[in-house]
Design an enzyme around this catalytic site. Structure first.
Site, PDB file in Angstrom:
ATOM      1  N   LYS A   8      -8.606 -11.582   6.209  1.00 22.43           N
ATOM      2  CA  LYS A   8      -8.213 -10.854   7.423  1.00 22.43           C
ATOM      3  C   LYS A   8      -9.248  -9.791   7.798  1.00 22.43           C
ATOM      4  CE  LYS A   8      -4.854  -7.406   7.118  1.00 22.43           C
ATOM      5  NZ  LYS A   8      -5.034  -6.194   7.857  1.00 22.43           N
TER       6      LYS A   8
ATOM      7  N   CYS B 285      -6.244  -9.303   2.032  1.00 23.37           N
ATOM      8  CA  CYS B 285      -7.278  -8.419   2.594  1.00 23.37           C
ATOM      9  C   CYS B 285      -8.552  -9.130   3.016  1.00 23.37           C
ATOM     10  CB  CYS B 285      -7.648  -7.340   1.582  1.00 23.37           C
ATOM     11  SG  CYS B 285      -6.364  -6.106   1.397  1.00 23.37           S
TER      12      CYS B 285
ATOM     13  N   VAL C 295       0.829  -1.208   0.000  1.00 23.98           N
ATOM     14  CA  VAL C 295       0.000   0.000   0.000  1.00 23.98           C
ATOM     15  C   VAL C 295       0.866   1.261   0.000  1.00 23.98           C
ATOM     16  CG1 VAL C 295      -1.708   1.298   1.360  1.00 23.98           C
ATOM     17  CG2 VAL C 295      -1.911  -1.178   1.149  1.00 23.98           C
TER      18      VAL C 295
HETATM   19  C1  UDX Z   1      -9.508  -6.535  -2.477  1.00 23.66           C
HETATM   20  C2  UDX Z   1     -10.472  -5.378  -2.775  1.00 23.66           C
HETATM   21  O1  UDX Z   1     -11.002  -5.545  -4.109  1.00 23.66           O
HETATM   22  C3  UDX Z   1      -9.750  -4.049  -2.621  1.00 23.66           C
HETATM   23  O2  UDX Z   1     -10.658  -2.993  -2.837  1.00 23.66           O
HETATM   24  C4  UDX Z   1      -9.182  -3.966  -1.197  1.00 23.66           C
HETATM   25  O3  UDX Z   1      -8.532  -2.765  -0.968  1.00 23.66           O
HETATM   26  C5  UDX Z   1      -8.248  -5.130  -0.969  1.00 23.66           C
HETATM   27  O4  UDX Z   1      -8.925  -6.362  -1.178  1.00 23.66           O
HETATM   28  P1  UDX Z   1      -7.622  -7.839  -3.820  1.00 23.66           P
HETATM   29  O5  UDX Z   1      -7.769  -8.847  -2.693  1.00 23.66           O
HETATM   30  O6  UDX Z   1      -6.264  -7.363  -4.150  1.00 23.66           O
HETATM   31  O7  UDX Z   1      -8.508  -6.545  -3.485  1.00 23.66           O
HETATM   32  O8  UDX Z   1      -8.233  -8.482  -5.178  1.00 23.66           O
HETATM   33  P2  UDX Z   1      -9.686  -8.745  -5.797  1.00 23.66           P
HETATM   34  O9  UDX Z   1      -9.571  -8.515  -7.259  1.00 23.66           O
HETATM   35  O10 UDX Z   1     -10.736  -8.047  -5.048  1.00 23.66           O
HETATM   36  O11 UDX Z   1      -9.854 -10.366  -5.635  1.00 23.66           O
HETATM   37  C6  UDX Z   1     -10.056 -11.005  -4.395  1.00 23.66           C
HETATM   38  C7  UDX Z   1     -10.188 -12.507  -4.583  1.00 23.66           C
HETATM   39  O12 UDX Z   1     -11.479 -12.849  -5.082  1.00 23.66           O
HETATM   40  C8  UDX Z   1      -9.215 -13.160  -5.560  1.00 23.66           C
HETATM   41  O13 UDX Z   1      -8.753 -14.390  -5.019  1.00 23.66           O
HETATM   42  C9  UDX Z   1     -10.056 -13.386  -6.816  1.00 23.66           C
HETATM   43  O14 UDX Z   1      -9.573 -14.394  -7.645  1.00 23.66           O
HETATM   44  C10 UDX Z   1     -11.369 -13.763  -6.178  1.00 23.66           C
HETATM   45  N1  UDX Z   1     -12.554 -13.627  -7.075  1.00 23.66           N
HETATM   46  C11 UDX Z   1     -12.872 -12.424  -7.618  1.00 23.66           C
HETATM   47  C12 UDX Z   1     -13.353 -14.746  -7.339  1.00 23.66           C
HETATM   48  O15 UDX Z   1     -13.084 -15.860  -6.849  1.00 23.66           O
HETATM   49  N2  UDX Z   1     -14.450 -14.603  -8.154  1.00 23.66           N
HETATM   50  C13 UDX Z   1     -14.797 -13.410  -8.699  1.00 23.66           C
HETATM   51  O16 UDX Z   1     -15.814 -13.361  -9.408  1.00 23.66           O
HETATM   52  C14 UDX Z   1     -13.978 -12.284  -8.433  1.00 23.66           C
END
Ligand code: UDX
Length: 417
Positions: free
Chosen positions: A248, A245, A11
């Site tokens: 947690k 994120c 971050v």
């Molecule tokens: C997330 C939030 O989106 C962000 O705003 C916050 O600040 C931090 O946490 P991040 O964890 O980096 O971001 O990625 P993100 O794209 O949100 O994906 C999270 C997880 O969900 C990934 O493992 C992704 O593969 C999964 N996912 C996403 C699915 O399994 N299915 C989906 O349809 C979308």
């Protein structure tokens, strides 16, 4: 404006480089000497598109300086240090406290680290500075772009002066600036992540139900996503969600609510469903192959998300470990996360050179991270390299028709032949 950013992790680094891009003069401070030295040399310790080039250019122009301690008085400071999970699910704010005890802090210090409203108030009582809260909504893999093109900027402030300073910091960004109390800003961040994570656990449960009642999740997803109140994003079922994120923050929200006297009924099961999902995915592979002991399985994807090398809480890593425990020979490939995975898996798996080599003689293929490279693969070339015919889609991202045209059998979570 002269701005200090404390914490050169994911971050903080994006924040520091982003602020330099907005024409501020930035001092990025981290107590880890080796990390500071590497960053001063222009090297980013993780994979994040666009970040390293921007870092190098702002170091060269002098807009960004990286140091192990602050030796001047900036006009504003952002705190971006880690707030890891404690054993009881609550949030450890020791690193934030230690930054707030450092010398040369300005009158206004902005907390970007994710921490609950109650912890913000604890810090506020102990600090000599005015504190504000400005949560981040960065997605790993698109973090730098998310900083420059946010949907919204949430500003949790106590005074009109703090509001004015923060609005001017982000003046060049066009996104709406939502001004609220620090408590509301903190809760907005937790609410956003909990809402998205809940949606994923719910869609995974619906996919699990689709399997037992004989429905097709691809069709259900289309039917659901066509409702504008629901929308199409975050509807992909699979082996679960991961990252630093969601797991947690969801747990921290439930724990913090409990400590404040509210027992949530919905939030904890979001994590429980997710923790079981990789196991269900593996059970499906076992069932379709008639047992997996001694089988050879290709794994595409180890990172928790595409465009990152981050394997923290990755469902792919969870599935890999479960398969290994069942005596499977694994041939794994990820465009960026191989090095991080090697540190955890050692020589227990074969590290393939590319997507196709991973598939050589495989009884089945499990795709667990939604990299574009996997989506765009030429399936007939995959089919000829494999011994068996099953493709298990752990993120509902592959084109089922293309897989099937090549003679392979497609199996997703909630989707069977
Ligand atoms: C997330 C939030 O989106 C962000 O705003 C916050 O600040 C931090 O946490 P991040 O964890 O980096 O971001 O990625 P993100 O794209 O949100 O994906 C999270 C997880 O969900 C990934 O493992 C992704 O593969 C999964 N996912 C996403 C699915 O399994 N299915 C989906 O349809 C979308």
């Amino acid at each position: 404006m002269q701005i200090a950013v404390f914490g050169a992790g994911y971050v903080g680094l994006v924040q520091a480089v982003g602020l330099a891009e907005l024409d501020h003069e930035v001092f990025l401070v981290d107590i880890d000497e080796a990390k500071v030295e590497a960053l001063q040399g222009g090297s980013v310790p993780f994979y994040e598109p666009g970040l390293e080039d921007a870092l190098k250019s702002y170091i060269a122009s002098g807009a960004l300086r990286i140091e192990t301690s602050l030796d001047r008085n900036p006009e504003l400071a952002f705190v971006c240090v880690q707030t890891p999970q404690l054993g009881d699910g609550s949030c450890n704010i020791a690193a934030v406290k230690s930054v707030l005890a450092s010398a040369h802090l300005p009158e206004l210090v902005v907390i970007k680290s994710t921490l609950p409203p109650t912890e913000f108030r604890v810090l506020e009582v102990e600090s000599n500075c005015e504190l504000a809260m400005n949560p981040e909504f960065l997605r790993e893999g698109t973090a730098f772009d998310d900083f420059l093109n946010p949907d919204r900027i949430v500003l949790g402030v106590r005074t009109p002066e703090a509001e004015q300073v923060l609005c001017s910091v982000y003046e060049k960004l066009e996104a709406p600036k939502l001004v609220m109390s620090p408590e509301s800003a903190s809760l907005t961040k937790y609410a956003a992540n909990t809402m998205l994570a809940s949606r994923l656990s719910l869609i995974n449960e619906i996919a699990n139900i689709a399997e037992v009642v004989g429905a097709d999740m691809d069709a259900v997803r289309e039917g659901l996503g066509s409702d504008p109140r629901i929308g199409r994003q975050f509807l992909r079922s699979g082996a679960g969600f991961g990252g630093s994120c969601f797991p947690k923050d969801v747990l921290a929200l439930a724990t913090s609510a409990h400590a404040s006297g509210y027992d949530s009924k919905l939030i904890r099961p979001v994590i429980e469903v997710n923790e079981e999902q990789a196991g269900r995915f593996v059970a499906k592979i076992e069932q379709e192959l008639g047992g997996v002991n001694g089988k050879r399985i290709a794994v595409w994807g180890l990172a928790f998300n595409k465009n990152t090398d981050d394997i923290r809480e990755s469902p792919a890593m969870r599935a890999v470990k479960l398969l290994l425990a069942k005596g499977v020979f694994l041939s794994v490939y990820d465009p960026e996360a191989m090095q991080n995975a090697r540190a955890e898996l050692g020589s227990d798996v074969h590290y393939a050179a590319d997507v196709l080599e991973a598939c050589d003689d495989a009884d089945a293929l499990a795709a667990l991270t939604e990299w574009d490279e996997f989506k765009e693969v030429e399936w007939p070339r995959v089919a000829v390299r494999m011994k068996g015919g099953f493709v298990f889609d752990g993120k509902s991202f592959l084109d089922r028709a293309s897989v099937e045209r090549s003679g392979l059998k497609y199996a997703g979570v909630g989707v069977c032949d």
